[in-house]
Design an enzyme around this catalytic site. Structure first.
Site, PDB file in Angstrom:
ATOM      1  N   HIS A  66       7.198  39.664   8.920  1.00 51.16           N
ATOM      2  CA  HIS A  66       8.647  39.866   8.827  1.00 51.16           C
ATOM      3  C   HIS A  66       9.311  39.314  10.077  1.00 51.16           C
ATOM      4  O   HIS A  66       8.787  39.504  11.162  1.00 51.16           O
ATOM      5  CB  HIS A  66       8.957  41.361   8.726  1.00 51.16           C
ATOM      6  CG  HIS A  66      10.430  41.635   8.723  1.00 51.16           C
ATOM      7  ND1 HIS A  66      11.217  41.419   7.616  1.00 51.16           N
ATOM      8  CD2 HIS A  66      11.257  42.079   9.705  1.00 51.16           C
ATOM      9  CE1 HIS A  66      12.475  41.737   7.915  1.00 51.16           C
ATOM     10  NE2 HIS A  66      12.522  42.136   9.174  1.00 51.16           N
ATOM     11  N   LEU A  89       0.848  -1.192   0.000  1.00 49.31           N
ATOM     12  CA  LEU A  89       0.000   0.000   0.000  1.00 49.31           C
ATOM     13  C   LEU A  89       0.886   1.245   0.000  1.00 49.31           C
ATOM     14  O   LEU A  89       1.942   1.263   0.636  1.00 49.31           O
ATOM     15  CB  LEU A  89      -0.883   0.007   1.257  1.00 49.31           C
ATOM     16  CG  LEU A  89      -2.064  -0.967   1.240  1.00 49.31           C
ATOM     17  CD1 LEU A  89      -2.747  -0.988   2.598  1.00 49.31           C
ATOM     18  CD2 LEU A  89      -3.065  -0.615   0.137  1.00 49.31           C
ATOM     19  N   GLY A  99       2.079   2.443  -2.822  1.00 52.25           N
ATOM     20  CA  GLY A  99       2.635   2.453  -4.179  1.00 52.25           C
ATOM     21  C   GLY A  99       4.069   2.931  -4.265  1.00 52.25           C
ATOM     22  O   GLY A  99       4.845   2.840  -3.304  1.00 52.25           O
ATOM     23  N   THR A 100       4.421   3.452  -5.428  1.00 52.50           N
ATOM     24  CA  THR A 100       5.776   3.944  -5.668  1.00 52.50           C
ATOM     25  C   THR A 100       6.092   5.071  -4.700  1.00 52.50           C
ATOM     26  O   THR A 100       7.176   5.128  -4.110  1.00 52.50           O
ATOM     27  CB  THR A 100       5.891   4.492  -7.112  1.00 52.50           C
ATOM     28  OG1 THR A 100       5.496   3.476  -8.019  1.00 52.50           O
ATOM     29  CG2 THR A 100       7.298   4.951  -7.420  1.00 52.50           C
ATOM     30  N   VAL A 128      14.251  15.315 -12.274  1.00 53.71           N
ATOM     31  CA  VAL A 128      14.014  15.541 -10.846  1.00 53.71           C
ATOM     32  C   VAL A 128      14.584  14.408  -9.993  1.00 53.71           C
ATOM     33  O   VAL A 128      15.311  14.653  -9.017  1.00 53.71           O
ATOM     34  CB  VAL A 128      12.496  15.691 -10.582  1.00 53.71           C
ATOM     35  CG1 VAL A 128      12.214  15.821  -9.107  1.00 53.71           C
ATOM     36  CG2 VAL A 128      11.938  16.879 -11.350  1.00 53.71           C
ATOM     37  N   GLU A 134      23.172  14.226 -18.828  1.00 57.10           N
ATOM     38  CA  GLU A 134      21.831  14.603 -19.289  1.00 57.10           C
ATOM     39  C   GLU A 134      21.881  14.893 -20.787  1.00 57.10           C
ATOM     40  O   GLU A 134      22.738  15.638 -21.266  1.00 57.10           O
ATOM     41  CB  GLU A 134      21.350  15.846 -18.503  1.00 57.10           C
ATOM     42  CG  GLU A 134      20.124  16.537 -19.053  1.00 57.10           C
ATOM     43  CD  GLU A 134      18.894  15.645 -19.188  1.00 57.10           C
ATOM     44  OE1 GLU A 134      18.548  14.955 -18.208  1.00 57.10           O
ATOM     45  OE2 GLU A 134      18.287  15.630 -20.279  1.00 57.10           O
ATOM     46  N   GLY A 141      -4.309  -7.819  -9.764  1.00 56.75           N
ATOM     47  CA  GLY A 141      -5.618  -7.855 -10.400  1.00 56.75           C
ATOM     48  C   GLY A 141      -5.500  -7.860 -11.919  1.00 56.75           C
ATOM     49  O   GLY A 141      -4.708  -7.108 -12.490  1.00 56.75           O
ATOM     50  N   SER A 148      18.179   6.859 -14.413  1.00 57.79           N
ATOM     51  CA  SER A 148      16.930   7.571 -14.074  1.00 57.79           C
ATOM     52  C   SER A 148      16.543   8.453 -15.263  1.00 57.79           C
ATOM     53  O   SER A 148      16.730   9.663 -15.248  1.00 57.79           O
ATOM     54  CB  SER A 148      17.084   8.383 -12.791  1.00 57.79           C
ATOM     55  OG  SER A 148      18.006   9.415 -12.946  1.00 57.79           O
TER      56      SER A 148
END
Ligand code: FAD
Length: 458
Positions: A436, A37, A39-40, A181, A201, A113, A265
């Protein structure tokens, strides 16, 4: 066979949030999760990365303590204890989700599922197989790291974001393929742990989807911390020698990087397991949906990373709520103010349109950027590198986008989000009182300066 108003496949931030909202609205709900539960996001993404980034921040503070007149003669850390703490945080949050499912009388199935077009779901785990029938299905299967086929990759050991947060030893060197990111956040963690980090990159700048000023500012800061960044560079191969060799091509030149660990990544691809024969239409690699999250099949919705788009946890949750609203016959409001946060050192937080997007939409755009160098609270904290930038419509002063770069800006972006959500103007920000000293005074300063009424900035 059990019957439900809605069966949700995937218990990540898309799926479990949709489940709770549906249950609170009186629907009977089945939530099917094949792994954990959360997830990622909870198990392999947002929370592990932020936990380890906090550890990195503590290390940075210890290293910088002298600046604050504090001498720390020696310190050490244990990666094992850090990973354990990360696992404890995950466990605590996972138990929280379990509790919420129980409280809301959601039936949680622990298994994979497979969905059929008649909205029957077959749920299989190691020791059981059962079928349920639903009136509506929400596919929230999420995504997994995309690993490109690059020559030699099969001969080396490499990490993805699925494995790097469970590392048992801090590598001496780390080459990160992908300056998005995820790659940059992980670069910050390992840089603070003492690893020599190199980022490759392909685009001409890191986090190419974000504001160019933010990207340039962050690049400077990362390079100053000792991270090497190769932009406009393409990884062409890997070789296993006594160390791992990463081959890249930059401006027609071949460059070889020697390393002992590699992180891939370069983006994420949808999890198609469990519905690849369902026959839903795709938009490229992702499931195609309309603004109410409906797929091409009646009564079957898709949300979150599975449909591409922002690929953020809060986007997945919002999309889940949209799907449930549609099932309930409620209208969905179109909201473009999706906040986006990058938890690097310094952080980047943005909301609304980028300058480029605003111009492409036909707005006559004027921007104002103020830096944090002179901000009292930021100076007091020793964290005064960064800026805030407002993108507003020239004619009415409507705020179209805000970009913040600096320490803790991810905690401040919601203020800007409120203005964009309520179609606020620079004038309205300028007429508000900001306490402030706070770093968020810079938002007031940028609005005031945009109007030519700046106190500390013109
Ligand atoms: P997921 O979270 O991927 O969940 C999908 C779930 O479905 C999984 O648990 C999977 O096991 C399950 N599943 C798949 N198929 C089946 C099936 N057939 N049967 C049963 N279960 C199935 N986003 C942010 O907003 N902020 C961040 O700071 C952030 N940091 C991140 C850092 C990293 C390193 C990574 C990798 C991602 C990060 N993200 C962040 C992105 C965020 O994690 C995702 O956008 C988000 O998890 C997507 O949610 P989801 O519900 O669509 O899918």
């Amino acid at each position: 066979m059990k019957n439900f108003d809605v069966a949700i496949i995937g218990g990540g931030p898309g799926g479990y949030v949709a489940a709770i909202r549906a249950a609170k609205s009186g629907l009977s709900v089945a939530l099917v999760e094949g792994r954990d539960l959360g997830g990622t996001c909870l198990n392999r993404g947002c929370i592990p990365s932020k936990t380890l980034l906090k550890h990195a921040e503590v290390i940075n503070q210890i290293k910088e303590a002298k600046t604050y007149g504090i001498t720390i003669n020696d310190f050490s850390f244990s990666i094992e204890e850090m990973v354990n703490r990360k696992n404890q945080d995950i466990k605590q949050l996972r138990n929280g989700i379990k509790g919420l499912l129980r409280q809301n009388k959601i039936t949680h199935f622990n298994g994979f599922g497979t969905v059929f077009s008649n909205k029957k779901v077959v749920i299989e785990s190691e020791d059981s197989k059962e079928e349920i029938q639903a009136k509506n299905i929400i596919l929230a299967n999420g995504s997994k790291p995309f690993v490109p086929g690059i020559p030699g990759l099969e001969h080396i050991e490499y990490h993805t974001s699925d494995t790097i947060f469970d590392i048992t030893e801090v590598p001496e060197r780390l080459v990160i393929m992908g300056g998005g990111v995820i790659g940059l956040e992980i670069a910050c963690v390992f840089n603070s742990l003492g690893t020599s980090v190199e980022i490759v990159e392909m685009a001409d700048r890191v986090i190419p989807s974000e504001d160019p000023d933010a990207s340039a500012f962050l690049t400077k800061q990362l390079v100053a911390k000792g991270i090497s960044i190769y932009t406009g560079a393409k990884v062409t191969g890997f070789k296993k020698d006594s160390r791992t060799i990463v081959e890249l091509e930059k401006q027609g030149e071949k460059v070889l990087l020697e390393t002992d660990s590699v992180l891939i990544s370069v983006g994420r691809e949808p999890n198609l397991k469990g519905f690849n024969e369902l026959g839903v239409a795709f938009d490229g690699r992702f499931v195609k949906v309309d603004q109410n999250m409906r797929t091409s099949l009646d009564g079957i919705y898709a949300i979150g990373d599975l449909i591409g788009g922002f690929q953020l946890a809060h986007a997945a949750s919002e999309e889940g709520i949209h799907a449930v609203n549609h099932i309930l016959g409620k209208p969905n409001k179109k909201d473009l103010s999706m906040p986006r946060c990058v938890y690097t050192f310094p952080e980047i937080a943005s909301v609304g349109l980028t300058e480029e997007q605003a111009r492409a939409k036909g707005y006559s755009v004027r921007t104002k950027k103020v830096d944090l160098a002179g901000n009292g609270k930021a100076i007091a904290a020793g964290e005064n590198s960064g800026f805030m930038k407002i993108i507003a419509d020239e004619k009415f002063g409507e705020i179209l986008g805000v970009i913040m770069v600096g320490a803790h800006v991810t905690e401040m972006i919601s203020q800007a989000t409120s203005f964009i959500h309520l179609e606020g103007t620079v004038e309205e920000i300028e007429s508000m009182i900001f306490p402030h000293p706070t770093v968020s005074e810079a938002l007031f300063e940028s609005a005031a300066a945009w109007m030519g009424k700046g106190i500390h900035y013109s």
